[in-house]
Scaffold this motif. Structure first.
Motif, short mmCIF file in Angstrom:
data_model
loop_
_atom_site.label_atom_id
_atom_site.label_comp_id
_atom_site.label_asym_id
_atom_site.label_seq_id
_atom_site.Cartn_x
_atom_site.Cartn_y
_atom_site.Cartn_z
N GLY A 153 6.47 9.30 -0.23
CA GLY A 153 7.77 9.08 -0.87
C GLY A 153 8.22 7.63 -0.91
O GLY A 153 9.21 7.30 -1.56
N LEU A 154 7.50 6.74 -0.23
CA LEU A 154 7.92 5.34 -0.20
C LEU A 154 7.44 4.60 -1.44
O LEU A 154 6.34 4.82 -1.94
N ARG A 155 8.27 3.72 -1.93
CA ARG A 155 7.89 2.88 -3.07
C ARG A 155 7.41 1.55 -2.55
O ARG A 155 8.18 0.61 -2.36
N LEU A 156 6.10 1.48 -2.31
CA LEU A 156 5.54 0.28 -1.71
C LEU A 156 4.79 -0.59 -2.70
O LEU A 156 4.54 -1.76 -2.44
N ALA A 157 4.41 -0.03 -3.83
CA ALA A 157 3.67 -0.82 -4.82
C ALA A 157 4.65 -1.75 -5.53
O ALA A 157 5.82 -1.43 -5.73
N GLY A 158 4.15 -2.93 -5.92
CA GLY A 158 5.02 -3.93 -6.55
C GLY A 158 5.14 -3.84 -8.00
O GLY A 158 4.73 -3.23 -8.84
#
Length: 158
Positions: A153-158
């Motif tokens: 669920g984390l938005r880690l991509a840039g």
């Protein structure tokens, strides 16, 4: 089998930005272990995590002091940045740092902590950094415990 996530980090700025996104998602009690060879970007990533948490103080490698404590900033979560390299696997020294108590009120990021600091909590995230010949870093995230459901669920991509 643990599902991993891989992120390509082309520049040091990408590494910091990735760390910021991760740091923005961390809470007190979170344990992140950074693994990889010298020069892979562990401290640069920790600098980004600190920025994402909004903590004060310069983030540099804690190799000689073993641990640096950064008081909570606007988000109310502090950061304990540990470098376990000099401990050489000496778990008694790791126990002396009293990281269990720190986990109650801060996020804890441990460089060189895999195989030692992972015993502090079954809920931890391992980030393995590698440096390719073209100087691009690749971060492989390996979730453990509750991180297996949090990570997707984390938005880690840039």
């Amino acid at each position: 089998m643990v599902e991993t996530v891989t992120v390509e980090l082309r520049t040091p700025e990408d590494t910091v930005a990735f760390g910021e996104r991760l740091g923005a998602s961390l809470a007190a009690g979170d344990l992140v272990l950074l693994a990889g060879p010298l020069g892979a970007g562990k401290t640069v990533l920790a600098r980004g995590v600190a920025a994402g948490l909004g903590v004060a103080g310069r983030v540099s490698s804690p190799t000689f002091v073993i641990a640096r404590v950064h008081p909570p900033g606007a988000r109310g979560v502090g950061l304990v940045h540990v470098d376990a390299y000099r401990l050489g696997g000496d778990l008694a020294q790791l126990d002396d740092l009293d990281l269990d108590s720190d986990l109650e009120r801060s996020a804890v990021v441990v460089e060189w902590g895999e195989g030692a600091a992972d015993r502090l909590s079954a809920d931890h995230l391992v980030i393995r950094l590698e440096r390719r010949p073209d100087d691009v870093r690749v971060a492989t995230l390996e979730p453990h415990g509750t991180w297996t459901t949090r990570l997707p669920g984390l938005r880690l991509a840039g």
